[in-house]
Design an enzyme around this catalytic site. Structure first.
Site, short mmCIF file in Angstrom:
data_model
loop_
_atom_site.label_atom_id
_atom_site.label_comp_id
_atom_site.label_asym_id
_atom_site.label_seq_id
_atom_site.Cartn_x
_atom_site.Cartn_y
_atom_site.Cartn_z
N LYS A 106 -31.82 7.28 -46.94
CA LYS A 106 -32.72 7.20 -48.10
C LYS A 106 -34.06 7.84 -47.78
CE LYS A 106 -31.30 3.41 -50.97
NZ LYS A 106 -30.71 2.21 -50.40
N ASP B 133 -27.24 8.36 -41.12
CA ASP B 133 -28.10 7.64 -42.07
C ASP B 133 -28.82 6.50 -41.40
OD1 ASP B 133 -26.11 5.73 -42.01
OD2 ASP B 133 -25.05 6.66 -43.70
N MET C 170 -24.77 -6.08 -48.27
CA MET C 170 -25.87 -5.64 -49.14
C MET C 170 -26.35 -6.76 -50.07
SD MET C 170 -24.23 -1.95 -50.13
CE MET C 170 -22.61 -2.59 -50.38
N ILE D 88 0.85 -1.20 0.00
CA ILE D 88 0.00 0.00 0.00
C ILE D 88 0.89 1.25 0.00
CG2 ILE D 88 -1.78 1.24 1.26
CD1 ILE D 88 -2.53 -1.55 2.46
N PRO E 99 10.62 -0.91 9.35
CA PRO E 99 11.67 -1.89 9.65
C PRO E 99 11.92 -2.83 8.47
CG PRO E 99 9.66 -2.37 10.89
CD PRO E 99 9.41 -1.11 10.15
N GLU E 100 10.95 -2.93 7.56
CA GLU E 100 11.12 -3.82 6.41
C GLU E 100 10.56 -3.14 5.16
OE1 GLU E 100 10.21 -8.32 6.31
OE2 GLU E 100 9.67 -7.57 8.31
N GLY F 269 -22.86 4.00 -40.53
CA GLY F 269 -22.86 2.64 -39.99
C GLY F 269 -21.53 1.97 -40.26
N GLY F 270 -21.08 1.12 -39.33
CA GLY F 270 -19.86 0.36 -39.54
C GLY F 270 -18.65 1.26 -39.63
N ASP F 271 -17.88 1.07 -40.69
CA ASP F 271 -16.70 1.89 -40.93
C ASP F 271 -16.96 2.78 -42.15
OD1 ASP F 271 -13.56 2.11 -40.43
OD2 ASP F 271 -13.96 2.20 -42.58
N THR G 130 -16.53 -2.51 -38.61
CA THR G 130 -17.37 -2.80 -39.76
C THR G 130 -18.30 -3.99 -39.46
OG1 THR G 130 -17.36 -3.13 -42.13
CG2 THR G 130 -15.69 -4.34 -40.91
N ALA G 131 -19.43 -4.06 -40.18
CA ALA G 131 -20.46 -5.05 -39.88
C ALA G 131 -19.89 -6.47 -39.84
CB ALA G 131 -21.59 -4.96 -40.90
N1 SAH Z 1 -20.04 0.94 -43.79
C1 SAH Z 1 -20.79 -0.20 -43.34
C2 SAH Z 1 -21.44 -0.93 -44.48
C3 SAH Z 1 -22.52 -0.16 -45.17
S1 SAH Z 1 -23.25 -1.08 -46.49
C4 SAH Z 1 -19.89 -1.12 -42.52
O1 SAH Z 1 -18.67 -0.94 -42.52
O2 SAH Z 1 -20.41 -2.03 -41.89
C5 SAH Z 1 -24.69 -1.66 -45.73
C6 SAH Z 1 -24.60 -3.14 -45.48
O3 SAH Z 1 -23.83 -3.41 -44.34
C7 SAH Z 1 -25.93 -3.80 -45.17
O4 SAH Z 1 -26.64 -4.08 -46.36
C8 SAH Z 1 -25.50 -5.05 -44.49
O5 SAH Z 1 -25.05 -6.00 -45.41
C9 SAH Z 1 -24.29 -4.57 -43.72
N2 SAH Z 1 -24.63 -4.27 -42.32
C10 SAH Z 1 -24.54 -3.10 -41.72
N3 SAH Z 1 -24.89 -3.19 -40.42
C11 SAH Z 1 -25.22 -4.47 -40.21
C12 SAH Z 1 -25.64 -5.22 -39.08
N4 SAH Z 1 -25.80 -4.65 -37.88
N5 SAH Z 1 -25.87 -6.53 -39.24
C13 SAH Z 1 -25.69 -7.14 -40.42
N6 SAH Z 1 -25.28 -6.50 -41.52
C14 SAH Z 1 -25.04 -5.18 -41.42
#
Ligand code: SAH
Length: 491
Positions: free
Chosen positions: A277, A255, A393, A23, A43-44, A312-314, A342-343
């Site tokens: 979209k 998005d 996709m 400690i 002492p120690e 979404g994702g990367d 990424t997904a």
């Molecule tokens: N930039 C994103 C991909 C966008 S394209 C990435 O890096 O993940 C969109 C596609 O990503 C979807 O049609 C689907 O195939 C996939 N996707 C994204 N989120 C997902 C999820 N939670 N579970 C399964 N597929 C996913």
């Protein structure tokens, strides 16, 4: 508030620590970091402390504690496990009016150590006056996650330029100037390690501030865009930097794939703009949706705002991030790209599919399942064995994808898995083979967002009972899976 948090300058200040165990060691390491001159009375000594004493980093009084040991001390710590001894140290220190901390004993202490978030020279201290240590730790973790690891660099960046700015700007202009540095491109470049970029942004701000008689925050200055990967859906899979920048952004453009739970992590008062979209952005003319997003980003940034473009994702994996940064660069808008999970990676982790595997797959390919790209794909390469192919996709086109793979020579028994809404509530998994997966997906009414994973590793997919759609695993497949899993275990 009944304790005053203060920061003590302890360089070369004599401090006495009574106790030579683990400690004591922790406190001593902390005091050494701020340059205190430490004498340990014990002492120690623990092995680590004995090494420090031998190296001359601390002085050691090999003795049982007596009040005379506090001679000259300006700070005292009692870190023994003997209550009576700790009480004696505390009494002796109080008698000399020297601040004393008895480890884990607030009653005997006149000060205590806060939980620390160290981004030196910026330091955050958190305490609850020994009322709620667990809560204190939790708050510390929250702040740790929120503050960039490189915040200290930004603090130094500012410190080094304070004098120059004092000379260049009138007092009333300075605060707004520093706010723009901290919140704008100079700050974010410094935090991401882009020193030349930070320097350029700083010079630009200084130039603007000099030219503007009374610069108000935001006026005339350029904002910036953060292209942030939001990950596959689960908000806890955001990166720390994504979270930090979401906390800064004035506007969030998001998005369809970005769930509400992720948006909630943005600043409360940030404007949120849906650009998926079907969204209308009020930009006139025959623009495509992507062009509208480009223009929106530039428009907000030119208004001096910090724009989070949340994807979404990367952003650079099927995210059109490449086009967006190109457009921003062409229009002179500063930007940062923050990677996201990424997904494919999210889905793999959520269903136990190792995308590569020493025996089963030596490479992994991320590929678009969108028919527009069909002719650009090398189907015979995608049909080869010992690899994993992940289709994005592709849900609406499963029949076509499987047929093309088979036509290119892929085995109809090759395992395949579909993961719908990976990492999100309601995630579902369908397992099958190239021959069966399309029909199984249709039966289970799998809908986007979903990924198709093709390759031996797909047979290793598993899920909780709720997300595993019943009957997707035929008996021979199950046997094959068990055999593969057994091999995997012996790997
Ligand atoms: N930039 C994103 C991909 C966008 S394209 C990435 O890096 O993940 C969109 C596609 O990503 C979807 O049609 C689907 O195939 C996939 N996707 C994204 N989120 C997902 C999820 N939670 N579970 C399964 N597929 C996913």
């Amino acid at each position: 508030m009944d304790h005053l948090p203060i920061f003590l300058q302890l360089r070369d200040v004599p401090a006495v620590v009574v106790g030579g165990g683990r400690i004591a060691q922790r406190k001593i390491e902390l005091l050494l970091r701020v340059g205190a001159r430490i004498t340990v009375v014990a002492p120690e000594l623990s092995e680590a402390l004995a090494r420090r004493a031998a190296a001359g980093e601390i002085a050691h009084r090999n003795a049982h504690f007596g009040p005379s040991h506090l001679e000259g001390a300006q700070l005292v710590i009692a870190a023994t496990n003997l209550k009576a001894l700790n009480a004696a140290v505390s009494a002796a220190a109080r008698l000399r009016a020297v601040p004393v901390n008895v480890v884990d004993d607030p009653e005997l202490s006149t000060f205590y150590f806060p939980a620390i978030v160290d981004r030196s020279p910026l330091t955050v201290a958190i305490g609850s006056h020994a009322q709620a240590p667990v809560l204190t730790r939790w708050v510390r973790e929250q702040i740790e996650a929120l503050l960039p690891g490189t915040l200290g660099t930004l603090a130094r960046f500012i410190g080094e330029r304070r004098k120059a700015v004092q000379q260049a700007l009138a007092p009333r202009a300075r605060r707004a100037f520093w706010e723009r540095i901290v919140r704008g491109p100079a700050g974010s470049c410094t935090l991401s390690g882009d020193t030349p970029g930070a320097e350029r942004a700083y010079e630009r701000e200084l130039c603007t501030a000099r030219l503007t008689a009374s610069p108000a925050t935001g006026s005339g200055s350029l904002g910036e865009v953060y292209l942030i990967g939001a990950g596959p859906g689960d908000a806890d899979l955001l990166t720390l930097r994504a979270l930090q920048l979401l906390q800064q952004a004035d506007v969030v453009l998001h998005d369809r794939l970005v769930p509400a739970a992720v948006l909630e992590r943005a600043r409360r008062d940030a404007e949120r703009v849906f650009v998926g979209k079907g969204a209308a952005h009020g930009v006139r003319g025959a623009h495509t949706q992507q062009e509208q997003i480009h223009e929106l980003m530039v428009r907000y940034a030119r208004a001096g705002l910090r724009v989070a473009r949340l994807k979404g994702g990367d952003p650079f994996v099927f995210g059109r991030g490449g086009e967006e940064v190109e457009y921003l660069a062409r229009h002179g808008i500063p930007y940062l790209v923050i990677p996201g999970i990424t997904a494919a990676l999210g889905a793999a982790a959520a269903t136990g599919i190792p995308l590569t595997h020493r025996q089963l797959a030596q490479s992994v390919t991320l590929v678009t399942g969108h028919p527009l790209e069909d002719e650009a794909l090398d189907w015979s390469a995608l049909a080869r064995r010992r690899q994993t192919v992940v289709f994005y996709m592709g849900v609406a086109h499963l029949d076509r994808i499987c047929a093309r793979l088979r036509a290119a020579g892929a085995d109809p028994d090759l395992p395949a898995a579909l993961i719908e809404r990976a990492t999100l509530p309601g995630q579902r998994l369908v397992r099958g083979t190239l021959a069966s997966i399309a029909a199984l997906a249709h039966q289970a009414a799998i809908a986007p967002p979903a990924l198709l994973v093709v390759g031996e590793v797909a047979a290793l997919a598993h899920c909780c009972a709720e997300c595993d759609t019943a009957g997707t695993l035929a008996p021979p497949m199950r046997r094959a899976m068990r055999a593969r899993e057994a091999r995997y275990e012996h790997d």
